[in-house]
Design a protein around this motif. Structure first.
Motif, PDB file in Angstrom:
ATOM      1  N   ASP A  99      31.266  37.952  46.415  1.00 51.58           N
ATOM      2  CA  ASP A  99      32.541  38.536  45.988  1.00 51.58           C
ATOM      3  C   ASP A  99      32.862  39.809  46.770  1.00 51.58           C
ATOM      4  O   ASP A  99      34.011  40.002  47.182  1.00 51.58           O
ATOM      5  N   LEU A 100      31.858  40.646  46.984  1.00 50.81           N
ATOM      6  CA  LEU A 100      32.121  41.886  47.728  1.00 50.81           C
ATOM      7  C   LEU A 100      32.544  41.579  49.160  1.00 50.81           C
ATOM      8  O   LEU A 100      33.465  42.202  49.693  1.00 50.81           O
ATOM      9  N   GLU A 101      31.908  40.592  49.751  1.00 56.56           N
ATOM     10  CA  GLU A 101      32.269  40.250  51.129  1.00 56.56           C
ATOM     11  C   GLU A 101      33.719  39.782  51.181  1.00 56.56           C
ATOM     12  O   GLU A 101      34.466  40.107  52.100  1.00 56.56           O
ATOM     13  N   GLU A 163      41.893  41.844  33.683  1.00 55.31           N
ATOM     14  CA  GLU A 163      42.366  40.893  34.697  1.00 55.31           C
ATOM     15  C   GLU A 163      43.729  40.310  34.331  1.00 55.31           C
ATOM     16  O   GLU A 163      44.588  40.118  35.194  1.00 55.31           O
ATOM     17  N   ASP A 164      43.923  40.038  33.043  1.00 54.17           N
ATOM     18  CA  ASP A 164      45.216  39.477  32.613  1.00 54.17           C
ATOM     19  C   ASP A 164      46.371  40.431  32.931  1.00 54.17           C
ATOM     20  O   ASP A 164      47.453  39.996  33.333  1.00 54.17           O
ATOM     21  N   ASP A 206      40.541  39.520  40.922  1.00 54.85           N
ATOM     22  CA  ASP A 206      39.757  38.321  40.572  1.00 54.85           C
ATOM     23  C   ASP A 206      38.275  38.522  40.881  1.00 54.85           C
ATOM     24  O   ASP A 206      37.403  38.187  40.081  1.00 54.85           O
ATOM     25  N   HIS A 207      38.019  39.054  42.072  1.00 53.00           N
ATOM     26  CA  HIS A 207      36.620  39.249  42.478  1.00 53.00           C
ATOM     27  C   HIS A 207      35.935  40.284  41.587  1.00 53.00           C
ATOM     28  O   HIS A 207      34.761  40.139  41.244  1.00 53.00           O
TER      29      HIS A 207
END
Lengths: 237, 237
Positions: A99-101, A163-164, A206-207
């Motif tokens: 995810d970080l990438e 997130e929502d 999202d990530h």
């Protein structure tokens, strides 16, 4: 203490150091992509193409972190054969690195659009939308990394619940932007750049939520991916 | 054969079955996202909102695969403590599952835009661009999964080399679409839908290339992520 337990103790201390090492490297990688996103967004808002290039160039470092962390995880799995919580930690680190990438990739995309915008067509109205969503997303990413560092379930939960809001803000901004172009068709190309930037920010959100899900996997042993946020709250609270 | 080696043989046969099981489940998941993308693209081209809903609904199944495969990998790591090639296989499966799940997410996004387009504004000119890129991306995804199934380095390499073509085709289509809107501003909203669909297809191509990189990790032990494709060819050939 006999020789054997002495040796066990030694191995176990060494193993703990390795786990802490990979965790702290992951957090350094997190700090790096955070600053990469900040630079890319600032570059957008200030029309600063040098800053955008800086954000883009940081990606080499981000990628090197990914390779190094994955290598360390593979080595730990091969040599230490971790069980239970230690195994979950290694698996979570492998997921979070990915995810970080990808957050790093989004920073690069934002940087590229910032360069296009610095060449002309930037408009303040949309800049304000970008700034507002970028601030929310940055806070979300910081909180996600912080909850990972402290293995803090509530922190992770609040990231997932955010997130929502981000998705809603993103869809609003996107609709706003389409109407803006309908009004002023000559802003199309610049507006497209803003659109890609907003899209990238939404992906970063999202990530960040994915990272928070891994925290809950670590602290509660629950796989909460693909559940809606209300359900996650019920499970975790 | 003494009891011990008999038992070892038994454990090892059981372990092989587990590894094969998780691999075959991964390939089933791959087949599912392939058909999910195909449905979503067909829904776009045929303006068929029922088919789009089908593509969207398949995501529950894709997500269930992801959870199940990740669980099996964690169990294998905990109980079997695989080494060398077996460990690499499990790690590759963990990475590939993530990519497949995200391809599923892109299919959902394409499905949603297909539904919007089915309500009006679809234009054949852009449909042709979508069809052409979708065909390339589908072939790429099939080849990536096939190279994983057969641990075929050359197949994986050719997928990685194709990614540049997809990126170029995507950027061309994007530019073409912007010019189309500049010409016919009233197509803006529908064109935005096509734009998101093209973007999703390009992301599917990225994920297919990620899968191919894992194949090269498996067959050659090389981490070729973040290298340009010419460099990968030099390393692998």
């Amino acid at each position: 203490m006999n020789d054997y337990s002495n040796q066990r103790g030694h191995i176990s201390a060494q193993f703990s150091r390795e786990l802490e090492g990979v965790q702290s490297e992951l957090l350094n990688m997190g700090g790096l992509v955070e600053s990469q996103i900040e630079k890319a967004v600032d570059a957008t808002l200030e029309g600063d193409s040098f800053l955008a290039e800086e954000a883009i160039d940081l990606d080499t470092e981000v990628n090197a972190f990914e390779r190094s962390i994955d290598e360390q995880c593979a080595r730990i799995l091969a040599l230490r054969q971790p069980a239970a919580g230690d195994l979950r930690l290694v698996l979570a680190v492998i997921k979070v690195t990915t995810d970080l990438e990808r957050i790093g990739d989004e920073a690069v995309k934002i940087g590229r659009q910032a360069i296009l915008l610095s060449e002309g067509g930037a408009h303040d109205e949309t800049g304000i939308k970008v700034r507002s969503i970028a601030m929310q997303v940055n806070t979300m990413l910081k909180s996600a990394l912080d909850s990972f560092a402290r293995l803090h379930t509530e922190g992770a939960l609040s990231v997932i619940l955010t997130e929502d809001d981000i998705d809603e803000a993103y869809l609003d901004a996107r609709e706003w932007l389409v109407e803006f172009v309908e009004d002023q068709p000559d802003t199309l190309r610049a507006s497209m750049s803003y659109l890609w930037i907003l899209k990238s920010l939404e992906r970063v959100g999202d990530h960040a939520a994915n990272i928070a899900e891994q925290v809950i996997y670590l602290t509660r042993g629950l796989d909460v991916r693909h559940l809606d946020s209300a359900k996650v709250r019920d499970l975790v609270s």
